[in-house]
Design a protein around this motif. Structure first.
Motif, PDB file in Angstrom:
ATOM      1  N   ASP A  82      50.192  48.753  37.118  1.00 25.82           N
ATOM      2  CA  ASP A  82      49.045  49.285  36.374  1.00 25.82           C
ATOM      3  C   ASP A  82      48.421  48.227  35.474  1.00 25.82           C
ATOM      4  OD1 ASP A  82      51.208  51.409  36.831  1.00 25.82           O
ATOM      5  OD2 ASP A  82      49.432  52.638  36.501  1.00 25.82           O
ATOM      6  N   ASP A  83      49.286  47.494  34.749  1.00 19.45           N
ATOM      7  CA  ASP A  83      48.785  46.460  33.842  1.00 19.45           C
ATOM      8  C   ASP A  83      48.137  45.321  34.629  1.00 19.45           C
ATOM      9  OD1 ASP A  83      49.735  47.887  31.695  1.00 19.45           O
ATOM     10  OD2 ASP A  83      51.642  46.822  31.616  1.00 19.45           O
ATOM     11  N   ALA A  84      48.748  44.940  35.739  1.00 17.31           N
ATOM     12  CA  ALA A  84      48.189  43.856  36.551  1.00 17.31           C
ATOM     13  C   ALA A  84      46.791  44.219  37.046  1.00 17.31           C
ATOM     14  CB  ALA A  84      49.105  43.547  37.733  1.00 17.31           C
ATOM     15  N   VAL A  85      46.633  45.464  37.478  1.00 21.57           N
ATOM     16  CA  VAL A  85      45.325  45.912  37.963  1.00 21.57           C
ATOM     17  C   VAL A  85      44.313  45.915  36.831  1.00 21.57           C
ATOM     18  CG1 VAL A  85      44.068  47.889  38.911  1.00 21.57           C
ATOM     19  CG2 VAL A  85      46.267  47.213  39.897  1.00 21.57           C
ATOM     20  N   ASP A  86      44.721  46.369  35.641  1.00 25.37           N
ATOM     21  CA  ASP A  86      43.805  46.350  34.491  1.00 25.37           C
ATOM     22  C   ASP A  86      43.346  44.934  34.172  1.00 25.37           C
ATOM     23  OD1 ASP A  86      43.707  49.045  34.048  1.00 25.37           O
ATOM     24  OD2 ASP A  86      45.313  49.077  32.553  1.00 25.37           O
ATOM     25  N   ILE A  87      44.265  43.979  34.236  1.00 29.66           N
ATOM     26  CA  ILE A  87      43.910  42.583  33.957  1.00 29.66           C
ATOM     27  C   ILE A  87      42.937  42.057  35.006  1.00 29.66           C
ATOM     28  CG2 ILE A  87      44.814  40.221  33.883  1.00 29.66           C
ATOM     29  CD1 ILE A  87      47.421  41.440  32.737  1.00 29.66           C
ATOM     30  N   ILE A  88      43.257  42.279  36.258  1.00 30.43           N
ATOM     31  CA  ILE A  88      42.431  41.744  37.341  1.00 30.43           C
ATOM     32  C   ILE A  88      41.047  42.380  37.371  1.00 30.43           C
ATOM     33  CG2 ILE A  88      42.215  41.718  39.877  1.00 30.43           C
ATOM     34  CD1 ILE A  88      45.265  41.226  39.949  1.00 30.43           C
ATOM     35  N   LEU A  89      40.958  43.677  37.066  1.00 25.25           N
ATOM     36  CA  LEU A  89      39.681  44.382  37.175  1.00 25.25           C
ATOM     37  C   LEU A  89      38.823  44.276  35.922  1.00 25.25           C
ATOM     38  CD1 LEU A  89      40.654  47.614  39.134  1.00 25.25           C
ATOM     39  CD2 LEU A  89      39.837  45.420  39.977  1.00 25.25           C
ATOM     40  N   HIS A  90      39.279  43.544  34.933  1.00 27.57           N
ATOM     41  CA  HIS A  90      38.402  43.253  33.786  1.00 27.57           C
ATOM     42  C   HIS A  90      37.144  42.598  34.341  1.00 27.57           C
ATOM     43  CE1 HIS A  90      36.808  41.280  30.243  1.00 27.57           C
ATOM     44  NE2 HIS A  90      37.669  41.940  29.480  1.00 27.57           N
ATOM     45  N   PRO A  91      35.967  43.182  34.106  1.00 24.51           N
ATOM     46  CA  PRO A  91      34.742  42.702  34.778  1.00 24.51           C
ATOM     47  C   PRO A  91      34.506  41.203  34.660  1.00 24.51           C
ATOM     48  CG  PRO A  91      34.309  44.731  33.585  1.00 24.51           C
ATOM     49  CD  PRO A  91      35.699  44.312  33.209  1.00 24.51           C
ATOM     50  N   ILE A  92      34.714  40.646  33.477  1.00 28.77           N
ATOM     51  CA  ILE A  92      34.463  39.211  33.289  1.00 28.77           C
ATOM     52  C   ILE A  92      35.512  38.393  34.012  1.00 28.77           C
ATOM     53  CG2 ILE A  92      34.352  37.351  31.606  1.00 28.77           C
ATOM     54  CD1 ILE A  92      33.225  39.361  29.608  1.00 28.77           C
ATOM     55  N   PHE A  93      36.785  38.766  33.867  1.00 26.31           N
ATOM     56  CA  PHE A  93      37.849  37.996  34.491  1.00 26.31           C
ATOM     57  C   PHE A  93      37.803  38.103  36.009  1.00 26.31           C
ATOM     58  CE2 PHE A  93      40.139  38.628  30.318  1.00 26.31           C
ATOM     59  CZ  PHE A  93      39.894  37.326  29.906  1.00 26.31           C
ATOM     60  N   TYR A  94      37.448  39.294  36.502  1.00 26.76           N
ATOM     61  CA  TYR A  94      37.369  39.444  37.950  1.00 26.76           C
ATOM     62  C   TYR A  94      36.339  38.467  38.515  1.00 26.76           C
ATOM     63  CZ  TYR A  94      37.249  41.536  42.570  1.00 26.76           C
ATOM     64  OH  TYR A  94      37.338  41.727  43.933  1.00 26.76           O
ATOM     65  N   ARG A  95      35.202  38.423  37.891  1.00 22.76           N
ATOM     66  CA  ARG A  95      34.128  37.544  38.374  1.00 22.76           C
ATOM     67  C   ARG A  95      34.511  36.075  38.257  1.00 22.76           C
ATOM     68  NH1 ARG A  95      30.633  39.164  35.193  1.00 22.76           N
ATOM     69  NH2 ARG A  95      30.655  37.491  33.650  1.00 22.76           N
ATOM     70  N   GLU A  96      35.126  35.679  37.157  1.00 25.63           N
ATOM     71  CA  GLU A  96      35.387  34.272  36.912  1.00 25.63           C
ATOM     72  C   GLU A  96      36.660  33.751  37.579  1.00 25.63           C
ATOM     73  OE1 GLU A  96      35.220  33.125  32.852  1.00 25.63           O
ATOM     74  OE2 GLU A  96      33.250  34.008  32.490  1.00 25.63           O
ATOM     75  N   TYR A  97      37.679  34.603  37.696  1.00 31.18           N
ATOM     76  CA  TYR A  97      38.989  34.090  38.111  1.00 31.18           C
ATOM     77  C   TYR A  97      39.582  34.736  39.368  1.00 31.18           C
ATOM     78  CZ  TYR A  97      38.827  32.316  33.325  1.00 31.18           C
ATOM     79  OH  TYR A  97      38.448  31.696  32.161  1.00 31.18           O
ATOM     80  N   PHE A  98      39.213  35.988  39.676  1.00 29.81           N
ATOM     81  CA  PHE A  98      39.925  36.700  40.731  1.00 29.81           C
ATOM     82  C   PHE A  98      39.086  37.063  41.956  1.00 29.81           C
ATOM     83  CE2 PHE A  98      42.021  38.170  36.666  1.00 29.81           C
ATOM     84  CZ  PHE A  98      43.091  37.292  36.768  1.00 29.81           C
ATOM     85  N   ARG A  99      37.784  37.042  41.837  1.00 29.12           N
ATOM     86  CA  ARG A  99      36.927  37.507  42.927  1.00 29.12           C
ATOM     87  C   ARG A  99      37.163  36.715  44.201  1.00 29.12           C
ATOM     88  NH1 ARG A  99      32.626  35.716  45.234  1.00 29.12           N
ATOM     89  NH2 ARG A  99      32.421  34.054  43.696  1.00 29.12           N
ATOM     90  N   GLU A 100      37.229  35.400  44.080  1.00 26.57           N
ATOM     91  CA  GLU A 100      37.385  34.564  45.265  1.00 26.57           C
ATOM     92  C   GLU A 100      38.678  34.891  46.016  1.00 26.57           C
ATOM     93  OE1 GLU A 100      37.593  29.815  46.553  1.00 26.57           O
ATOM     94  OE2 GLU A 100      37.361  30.396  44.445  1.00 26.57           O
ATOM     95  N   ALA A 101      39.757  35.092  45.275  1.00 22.97           N
ATOM     96  CA  ALA A 101      41.047  35.358  45.918  1.00 22.97           C
ATOM     97  C   ALA A 101      41.083  36.721  46.594  1.00 22.97           C
ATOM     98  CB  ALA A 101      42.161  35.258  44.882  1.00 22.97           C
ATOM     99  N   LEU A 102      40.293  37.689  46.096  1.00 20.95           N
ATOM    100  CA  LEU A 102      40.360  39.062  46.597  1.00 20.95           C
ATOM    101  C   LEU A 102      39.170  39.459  47.460  1.00 20.95           C
ATOM    102  CD1 LEU A 102      41.721  40.710  43.334  1.00 20.95           C
ATOM    103  CD2 LEU A 102      42.957  40.430  45.484  1.00 20.95           C
ATOM    104  N   THR A 103      38.291  38.529  47.711  1.00 21.91           N
ATOM    105  CA  THR A 103      37.084  38.879  48.461  1.00 21.91           C
ATOM    106  C   THR A 103      37.385  39.320  49.880  1.00 21.91           C
ATOM    107  OG1 THR A 103      34.832  38.125  48.979  1.00 21.91           O
ATOM    108  CG2 THR A 103      36.622  36.545  49.325  1.00 21.91           C
ATOM    109  N   GLY A 104      38.491  38.851  50.456  1.00 23.70           N
ATOM    110  CA  GLY A 104      38.851  39.277  51.803  1.00 23.70           C
ATOM    111  C   GLY A 104      39.172  40.758  51.864  1.00 23.70           C
ATOM    112  N   ALA A 105      39.717  41.311  50.780  1.00 24.79           N
ATOM    113  CA  ALA A 105      40.047  42.739  50.728  1.00 24.79           C
ATOM    114  C   ALA A 105      38.899  43.558  50.146  1.00 24.79           C
ATOM    115  CB  ALA A 105      41.309  42.950  49.896  1.00 24.79           C
ATOM    116  N   PHE A 106      38.149  42.950  49.210  1.00 24.47           N
ATOM    117  CA  PHE A 106      37.089  43.675  48.509  1.00 24.47           C
ATOM    118  C   PHE A 106      35.786  42.874  48.537  1.00 24.47           C
ATOM    119  CE2 PHE A 106      41.144  44.357  46.049  1.00 24.47           C
ATOM    120  CZ  PHE A 106      41.474  45.556  46.674  1.00 24.47           C
TER     121      PHE A 106
END
Length: 296
Positions: A82-106
């Protein structure tokens, strides 16, 4: 397929899949946030001294580490799904740090990610409280989790291709004394030759004859297991024996008693005529103290 399996088997499959997903998400968070925000990134504050992450996340991490310090040696280890998802889905952090890694799924971004993560978390909560889940929820847990893991594997594979040496390396080590070391900790203990050494000659981690030492390593999963071999060797009064595979097991006897009993592990790519460290692509030594047998 799932309709033909017992419910206990399905529940175990879901738990194993979710546990694997949690490990992947923790790795993503740690590797993406450590450099820009520092080692204590969960407690990072902006210029106005505002915390970037929710108070509940910080408190959950702090409590888990205080309650079970050996189980959670680092802050990120105490971050659950739950906490990991909250961190990753933070709008700013998702765009800056996580979007590239998860774009294949989302491919459609953070809102799509939020929808599919919720379809994993809901049945996970049922499983955590010993409640039943439907076959459809089993399908969602396994399929959606593996979609995310596959996206992360592809991301790390592409990152590897951009490195000077695209070779398999250690990302985690655990042993039977309760120690766990992760990528950042292993890298912090690398020497001038590129290999790493972990010194466990400390009080509370001593070994004795008759005890079985177990060590397990994990390799960068962007490399398939058939692409490399793993060899182990350890100090001995006789010609050094060798073992192979991700797991090392040895029942100690009096011949292993010494101040610096060391186990060495090497990863070597298959099909290459060069290697990052000359004779292998990664090398790790783990040194223990083996004490004399206890006199009764």
């Amino acid at each position: 397929m799932y309709y033909n399996l017992p419910f206990n088997t399905l529940r175990d499959m879901c738990r194993t899949t979710i546990e694997s997903l949690e490990k992947w998400l923790r790795r993503l968070i740690d590797e993406e946030l450590r450099n820009p925000l520092g080692d204590n990134y969960l407690w990072y504050q902006d210029k106005k001294n505002n915390f970037l992450f929710k108070k509940s996340i910080r408190e959950n991490v702090k409590k888990r580490r205080e309650d079970e310090p050996k189980r959670y040696p680092r802050d990120i280890d105490a971050v659950l799904l739950d906490d990991a998802v909250d961190i990753i889905l933070h709008p700013i952090f998702y765009r800056e740090y996580f979007r590239e890694a998860l774009t294949g799924a989302f491919p459609d971004g953070v809102e799509e990610a939020r929808t599919f993560f919720s379809r994993i978390i809901e049945p996970r909560n049922y499983l955590s409280h010993a409640n039943s889940i439907s076959i459809r929820q089993v399908e969602q847990v396994i399929c959606y989790s593996n979609d995310i893991i596959d996206s992360l594997k592809k991301y790390y594979e592409q990152k590897g291709m951009m490195q000077l040496y695209n070779v398999p390396t250690f990302i985690q080590l655990t042993d039977s004394k309760g120690n766990t070391f992760y990528t950042s900790q292993i890298d912090n203990n690398r020497n001038g030759t590129g290999g790493a050494g972990l010194n466990l000659q400390k009080r509370g981690y001593e070994l004795y004859p008759g005890e079985t030492l177990q060590i397990e390593i994990e390799v960068d999963p962007s490399f398939k297991e058939e692409e490399y071999i793993i060899n182990w060797i350890y100090t001995s009064v006789n010609p050094a024996p060798t073992k192979s595979g991700k797991k090392f097991n040895l029942t100690l006897d009096n011949s292993h008693v010494r101040e610096d009993f060391t186990v060495y592990c090497k990863i070597t790519s298959i099909g290459r005529d060069w290697h990052r460290l000359g004779d292998c692509d990664d090398r790790l030594s783990i040194t223990y103290r083996v004490l004399p047998p206890v006199e009764l």
